[in-house]
Design an enzyme around this catalytic site. Structure first.
Site, PDB file in Angstrom:
ATOM      1  N   ASP A  17      53.835 -23.328 -25.136  1.00 49.86           N
ATOM      2  CA  ASP A  17      54.939 -24.186 -25.602  1.00 49.86           C
ATOM      3  C   ASP A  17      54.369 -25.594 -25.771  1.00 49.86           C
ATOM      4  OD1 ASP A  17      54.592 -24.569 -22.842  1.00 49.86           O
ATOM      5  OD2 ASP A  17      56.680 -25.140 -22.527  1.00 49.86           O
ATOM      6  N   ASP A  22      49.392 -27.975 -22.130  1.00 45.87           N
ATOM      7  CA  ASP A  22      49.018 -26.820 -22.950  1.00 45.87           C
ATOM      8  C   ASP A  22      47.799 -27.171 -23.795  1.00 45.87           C
ATOM      9  OD1 ASP A  22      51.815 -24.891 -23.179  1.00 45.87           O
ATOM     10  OD2 ASP A  22      52.102 -27.004 -22.699  1.00 45.87           O
ATOM     11  N   ASP A 257      48.872 -26.115 -16.813  1.00 40.96           N
ATOM     12  CA  ASP A 257      48.520 -24.930 -17.599  1.00 40.96           C
ATOM     13  C   ASP A 257      47.036 -24.597 -17.542  1.00 40.96           C
ATOM     14  OD1 ASP A 257      51.174 -24.764 -18.253  1.00 40.96           O
ATOM     15  OD2 ASP A 257      50.946 -25.670 -20.228  1.00 40.96           O
TER      16      ASP A 257
END
Length: 325
Positions: A17, A22, A257
């Site tokens: 996302d 990320d 992440d």
């Protein structure tokens, strides 16, 4: 890439996302010489699905990885609710520092992310590790569309959930799981492959010193300059005034992440796991979206997840430094 060359690499699918962390995780995987990314699927979460797609394309351009296909996936949770993390990641999900030369949405594949996920995993049965670092909507839809999906995966790595009931979005809930509790529940209850989870508490416990962060973003490369730009706003939000100078609120820097991706790249990054059954609370007024650990094995689950407990921070640092070289 030929099949023979692929045979010597770890095959990954990334489901993101795409916010700032990320991007950090993607860049780590893109820089790893032992990894081949077969596709990147996009999901709602940190920002809108269109922003997520744009952000992924932008990261791939910086990393010279535009040959990797990008797929548009779920734009909201299974029940239609949506959250975002614009306070941290910026309204566009990538620090609100747009690049007019970034690739447009015409570069996104026409095939839906969930269809692509099922197809790619089926084409490489038993070889692919799926790394999911956003809400688990796409992943849940994949097993609903193809009940054999998880049996074709080698591993599933997740960044999400919690192990001590400490939330970062609600009292007891972590953002990715709270964004789609039903999807998280489906995945944790129906997947048959080995599941490895980097929880919110695990990532917070293994923060990196701010000195490392500043060294990391000041390497002077194109990638490092990109990272410095997209992290500027979030780092500012983590500072407070004390007398005449600014200091960081947190003890160190956390790239949530990156912990899940690092484990997929090099299993030795995680030095201790706890294995137990996991579920997600769906009904609680204060606890909806909380990950629940069945440490007593009362549910007798066949597929008990591996919960990451301890991390080799030096190996994590090496992977992160390499990501921006």
């Amino acid at each position: 890439m030929t099949d023979s060359k692929m045979a010597n690499k770890k095959l990954l699918l990334l489901d993101v996302d795409c916010g700032v962390d990320d991007a950090q995780a993607m860049m780590m995987a893109l820089a790893a010489p032992n990894v081949q990314i077969l596709g990147i699927t996009c999901c709602h979460g940190n920002t809108t699905i269109d922003n997520v797609c744009r952000n992924v394309l932008r990261v791939l351009k910086v990393c010279r990885g535009t040959e990797i296909p990008v797929f548009r996936g779920a734009c909201r949770s299974l029940l239609g609710q949506t959250l975002n993390a614009s306070d941290y990641h910026g309204k566009d999900g990538l620090g609100d520092v747009p690049d007019p030369n970034s690739p447009g949405l015409e570069h996104v594949q026409t095939e839906h992310a969930v269809n692509a996920m099922i197809r790619i995993v089926t084409e490489h049965t038993g070889q692919i590790s799926l790394v999911a670092v956003g809400p688990l909507t796409n992943v849940a839809l994949a097993i609903k569309m193809d009940p054999t999906f998880s049996t074709k995966l080698k591993h599933l790595y997740i960044m999400g959930g919690n192990m001590e009931g400490r939330g970062n979005t609600t009292i007891c809930g972590e953002f990715n799981f709270v964004s789609d509790p039903e999807a998280a529940s489906i995945v944790l209850n129906q997947f048959a492959c080995p599941i490895y989870i980097a929880t919110w508490e695990y990532t917070k416990r293994h923060f990196l010193p701010w000195g490392f962060f500043h060294e990391w973003i000041n390497q002077g490369t194109e990638k490092a300059c990109f990272m410095k730009a997209i992290t500027e706003n979030s780092v500012k939000r983590m500072k407070i005034k004390q007398s005449d100078k600014e200091v960081h609120r947190r003890e160190g820097f956390v790239s949530c992440d990156s912990f899940a991706v690092a484990a997929a790249i090099d299993g030795s990054v995680v030095t201790e796991y706890m294995q137990c059954g996991v579920s997600v609370e769906l009904q609680g007024e204060l606890t909806r979206g909380m990950m629940v650990l069945d440490t007593l094995n009362l549910q007798k689950k066949q597929n008990r997840a591996f919960i990451m407990v301890k991390c080799d921070l030096e190996k994590l640092k090496q992977l992160m430094m390499s990501a921006l070289k």
